[in-house]
Write an enzyme that holds these catalytic residues in place. Structure first.
Site, PDB file in Angstrom:
ATOM      1  N   ARG A 156     -55.760 -10.666 -15.346  1.00 30.00           N
ATOM      2  CA  ARG A 156     -54.776 -10.136 -14.399  1.00 30.00           C
ATOM      3  C   ARG A 156     -55.258  -8.813 -13.778  1.00 30.00           C
ATOM      4  NH1 ARG A 156     -52.172  -5.597 -13.156  1.00 30.00           N
ATOM      5  NH2 ARG A 156     -51.916  -5.137 -15.368  1.00 30.00           N
ATOM      6  N   ASP A 157     -55.308  -7.773 -14.575  1.00 25.62           N
ATOM      7  CA  ASP A 157     -55.649  -6.446 -14.053  1.00 25.62           C
ATOM      8  C   ASP A 157     -57.082  -6.437 -13.516  1.00 25.62           C
ATOM      9  OD1 ASP A 157     -55.802  -3.747 -13.551  1.00 25.62           O
ATOM     10  OD2 ASP A 157     -55.442  -3.098 -15.591  1.00 25.62           O
ATOM     11  N   HIS A 161     -53.519   2.473 -22.213  1.00 27.49           N
ATOM     12  CA  HIS A 161     -54.217   1.685 -21.184  1.00 27.49           C
ATOM     13  C   HIS A 161     -55.119   2.686 -20.446  1.00 27.49           C
ATOM     14  CE1 HIS A 161     -54.174  -1.742 -18.160  1.00 27.49           C
ATOM     15  NE2 HIS A 161     -54.739  -0.768 -17.462  1.00 27.49           N
ATOM     16  N   ASN A 165     -60.893  -0.270 -15.645  1.00 30.54           N
ATOM     17  CA  ASN A 165     -60.502  -0.516 -17.036  1.00 30.54           C
ATOM     18  C   ASN A 165     -61.625  -0.269 -18.045  1.00 30.54           C
ATOM     19  OD1 ASN A 165     -57.806  -1.564 -16.543  1.00 30.54           O
ATOM     20  ND2 ASN A 165     -58.837  -3.278 -15.547  1.00 30.54           N
ATOM     21  N   HIS A 173     -58.523   4.107 -18.475  1.00 27.21           N
ATOM     22  CA  HIS A 173     -59.531   3.744 -17.478  1.00 27.21           C
ATOM     23  C   HIS A 173     -60.766   4.614 -17.664  1.00 27.21           C
ATOM     24  CE1 HIS A 173     -57.057   1.395 -14.270  1.00 27.21           C
ATOM     25  NE2 HIS A 173     -56.860   0.952 -15.488  1.00 27.21           N
ATOM     26  N   CYS A 184     -61.445   0.559  -9.764  1.00 28.47           N
ATOM     27  CA  CYS A 184     -60.385   1.547  -9.545  1.00 28.47           C
ATOM     28  C   CYS A 184     -59.927   1.416  -8.104  1.00 28.47           C
ATOM     29  CB  CYS A 184     -60.908   2.949  -9.812  1.00 28.47           C
ATOM     30  SG  CYS A 184     -59.687   4.214  -9.465  1.00 28.47           S
TER      31      CYS A 184
HETATM   32 MG    MG Z   1     -55.909  -1.064 -15.651  1.00 30.95          MG
END
Ligand code: MG
Length: 303
Positions: free
Chosen positions: A16-17, A208, A250, A210, A241
């Site tokens: 997803r992300d 979460h 991520n 980055h 990003c």
């Molecule tokens: Mg993310």
């Protein structure tokens, strides 16, 4: 010596992300291959897609086809991002285990990202969690921009804490705190985690992080030392990003898993299988991914 948790639960976000930030549209069959590779490497909590409007994110327009048709191995929980109650209906139709709601700790980012004020987002999620209670679907939540906002700069962590407590009060089982633009440093992470842990138990929180500016693992280490044991990450570091084209986003799952494995912290993940899975992910998106372990390879064991 700091005290570390004996095991860590990794919540995988690459389908997803990761894929929502990739320019090529990945066919649904390739997404299934990626998810199979993730399950094969030991991941048990995977966010597979998002039930947002296809007009917003064309990369995830196949959400219904993917989630209705996906193989569900025992012990694996699939989740999907869900902006509103219409998304929850789609999740129910697909038989999902879990959905995730999302908002930002900064007003401008929330308005630009969701077209809602923070107050309005919270009203929508209160209804959504209430409706989900009648199903078996669990609701997780993301709070973005906790370490900093691309529009407003510094964000008061107390604002993020208030939002998090509201979401937990609705019945979200966990809130994942996002360093959305990858500006966090370890000292700041310590201050944020200590503030949250005064009022919230660690199983209800996730980080979460980055790696946009190379600080994700350092921030994860601080979280671990303070007793947090839920982390989000993305295979290969998939997903750039959105505010810095070409930059990494991520934290890579295999890099996090490698560090934890070396520290004797259990993750349930198989490192060689993760490396292979990251190579599968690179083929799927047609570019090299920023994760380090799959590029360097596993070190030879000596002696
Ligand atoms: Mg993310």
């Amino acid at each position: 010596m700091p005290h570390y948790p004996p095991r860590v639960s990794i919540y995988e976000v690459s389908p997803r992300d990761g894929l929502q930030n990739e320019p090529p549209l990945v066919p649904v069959g390739q997404k299934k291959l990626l998810i199979q590779a993730l399950v094969g490497a030991g991941l048990r909590r995977i966010e597979v897609t998002s039930y947002v409007s296809p007009r917003w994110i064309p990369q995830l327009a196949d959400a219904d086809a993917l989630t209705k048709d996906i193989a569900r191995p025992d012990g694996v929980q699939f989740s999907a991002l869900c902006p509103n109650t219409r998304g929850l209906e789609r999740a129910i139709e697909a038989g999902m285990d879990e959905v995730a709601v999302f908002l930002s700790a900064s007003e401008t980012h929330n308005l630009r990202n969701t077209n809602k004020t923070i107050e309005r987002s919270l009203q929508v999620f209160e209804d959504l969690v209430h409706q989900a209670r009648d199903t078996k679907i669990r609701v997780r939540a993301y709070v973005s921009t906790v370490w900093g906002c691309p529009y407003e700069g510094a964000v008061d962590p107390k604002r993020a804490l208030d939002i998090t407590q509201t979401l937990l009060g609705f019945g979200c089982y966990q809130v994942s705190l996002g360093d959305t633009i990858g500006v966090g440093n370890p000292k700041q992470t310590q201050a944020i985690c200590e503030l949250f842990l005064q009022d919230i138990s660690p199983e209800k929180l996730a980080l979460h992080l980055h790696d946009t500016r190379g600080t994700a693992l350092a921030n994860a280490l601080v979280g671990l030392q303070l007793g947090l044991f839920h982390f989000d990450s993305s295979l290969g570091g998939l997903g750039g990003c959105p505010y810095a084209p070409g930059a990494s986003g991520n934290l890579a799952t295999e890099d996090l898993a490698f560090m934890l494995d070396g520290m004797g912290i259990e993750t349930g993940l198989n490192l060689p299988a993760l490396v292979e899975a990251a190579q599968v992910a690179e083929k799927i998106v047609g570019r090299a991914l920023p994760g380090k372990l799959h590029t360097a390879g596993l070190p030879q064991r000596r002696g």
